[in-house]
Design a protein around this motif. Structure first.
Motif, PDB file in Angstrom:
ATOM      1  N   GLY A 118      31.965  19.556 -49.065  1.00  0.00           N
ATOM      2  CA  GLY A 118      31.532  20.924 -48.854  1.00  0.00           C
ATOM      3  C   GLY A 118      32.042  21.893 -49.902  1.00  0.00           C
ATOM      4  N   THR A 119      32.865  21.416 -50.841  1.00  0.00           N
ATOM      5  CA  THR A 119      33.346  22.236 -51.939  1.00  0.00           C
ATOM      6  C   THR A 119      32.537  21.887 -53.174  1.00  0.00           C
ATOM      7  OG1 THR A 119      35.571  22.215 -51.022  1.00  0.00           O
ATOM      8  CG2 THR A 119      35.368  22.830 -53.337  1.00  0.00           C
ATOM      9  N   ARG A 170      28.113  11.972 -49.400  1.00  0.00           N
ATOM     10  CA  ARG A 170      26.654  11.847 -49.410  1.00  0.00           C
ATOM     11  C   ARG A 170      26.040  12.548 -48.200  1.00  0.00           C
ATOM     12  NH1 ARG A 170      24.293  11.200 -54.099  1.00  0.00           N
ATOM     13  NH2 ARG A 170      25.653   9.950 -55.362  1.00  0.00           N
ATOM     14  N   ASP A 171      26.785  13.450 -47.582  1.00  0.00           N
ATOM     15  CA  ASP A 171      26.289  14.239 -46.455  1.00  0.00           C
ATOM     16  C   ASP A 171      25.703  15.529 -47.016  1.00  0.00           C
ATOM     17  OD1 ASP A 171      25.862  15.823 -44.237  1.00  0.00           O
ATOM     18  OD2 ASP A 171      27.886  15.568 -43.421  1.00  0.00           O
ATOM     19  N   ILE A 172      24.381  15.592 -47.145  1.00  0.00           N
ATOM     20  CA  ILE A 172      23.731  16.728 -47.791  1.00  0.00           C
ATOM     21  C   ILE A 172      23.966  18.026 -47.024  1.00  0.00           C
ATOM     22  CG2 ILE A 172      21.426  16.606 -46.753  1.00  0.00           C
ATOM     23  CD1 ILE A 172      22.214  17.124 -50.464  1.00  0.00           C
ATOM     24  N   GLY A 173      24.078  17.955 -45.718  1.00  0.00           N
ATOM     25  CA  GLY A 173      24.337  19.147 -44.918  1.00  0.00           C
ATOM     26  C   GLY A 173      25.702  19.751 -45.205  1.00  0.00           C
ATOM     27  N   ILE A 179      24.380  25.525 -53.440  1.00  0.00           N
ATOM     28  CA  ILE A 179      23.398  26.613 -53.481  1.00  0.00           C
ATOM     29  C   ILE A 179      24.093  27.974 -53.611  1.00  0.00           C
ATOM     30  CG2 ILE A 179      21.573  27.799 -52.185  1.00  0.00           C
ATOM     31  CD1 ILE A 179      20.825  25.015 -53.351  1.00  0.00           C
ATOM     32  N   ILE A 180      25.169  28.169 -52.887  1.00  0.00           N
ATOM     33  CA  ILE A 180      25.913  29.433 -52.972  1.00  0.00           C
ATOM     34  C   ILE A 180      26.460  29.631 -54.382  1.00  0.00           C
ATOM     35  CG2 ILE A 180      27.998  30.633 -52.176  1.00  0.00           C
ATOM     36  CD1 ILE A 180      27.363  29.339 -49.372  1.00  0.00           C
ATOM     37  N   SER A 191      20.325  11.469 -44.116  1.00  0.00           N
ATOM     38  CA  SER A 191      19.431  12.385 -43.383  1.00  0.00           C
ATOM     39  C   SER A 191      19.076  13.656 -44.140  1.00  0.00           C
ATOM     40  CB  SER A 191      19.983  12.782 -42.029  1.00  0.00           C
ATOM     41  OG  SER A 191      21.238  12.367 -41.743  1.00  0.00           O
ATOM     42  N   LEU A 192      18.147  13.522 -45.033  1.00  0.00           N
ATOM     43  CA  LEU A 192      17.697  14.643 -45.850  1.00  0.00           C
ATOM     44  C   LEU A 192      16.761  15.541 -45.049  1.00  0.00           C
ATOM     45  CD1 LEU A 192      18.080  15.492 -48.808  1.00  0.00           C
ATOM     46  CD2 LEU A 192      15.963  14.311 -49.321  1.00  0.00           C
TER      47      LEU A 192
END
Length: 161
Positions: A24-25, A49-52, A59-60, A81-82
């Motif tokens: 997440g970073t 590999r967790d896109i969420g 994006i930020i 899970s895309l």
């Protein structure tokens, strides 16, 4: 010597970054010229590999430097899970599944403004990741696949698990 004469210290990531950075970073490096002559415009080193977990911070970070991102193109076989879209900072970002290869992410900022980023596999060693990021932002960069092979981050098997 006045404060304006004091050289500014370079803001570099610590060598132990791989131990302290969590999923997440965003670890991102972008080309710093407007020419955009190379194949790639930068590199992204997600921590999982967790896109969420990974995509919102990318994006930020990109929005701060490039403006609003409208679409992201990814290879669905490389990610868990895309989704078809995410809402990030009250904006809808559409997620497209393209057979671009799991070593590239395509970023769209408007109708015809695309950026291509090398995706460095999460389990890459810090030295190899640094080398791949540096190659990705050079004007004479190679293909994403070649950069990963040359820097020791190339794969012999699919990375999605």
């Amino acid at each position: 010597m006045s404060d304006t004469d004091t050289p500014r210290e370079a803001k570099l990531l610590p060598d132990a970054i791989h131990k302290i950075v969590k999923p997440g970073t965003a670890l991102l490096r972008l080309e710093t010229t407007h020419a955009r002559q190379g194949i790639l415009d930068g590199a992204w080193w997600p921590r999982s590999r967790d896109i969420g977990a990974e995509l919102p911070s990318l994006i930020i970070a990109l929005t701060e430097h490039l403006g609003p991102v409208t679409r992201v193109g990814l290879d669905s076989s490389a990610w868990k899970s895309l989704p078809t879209r995410l809402i990030i900072d009250d904006r809808v970002v559409h997620i497209d599944s393209f057979p671009v290869g799991d070593d590239t992410v395509l970023i769209t900022r408007g109708d015809r403004d695309h950026f291509s980023l090398l995706v460095i596999p999460p389990d890459t060693t810090p030295d190899a990741a640094r080398a791949a990021m540096a190659r990705a932002v050079s004007a004479d960069n190679a293909t994403a696949e070649q950069i990963l092979i040359d820097t020791g981050t190339g794969r012999t098997r699919p990375i999605a698990r």
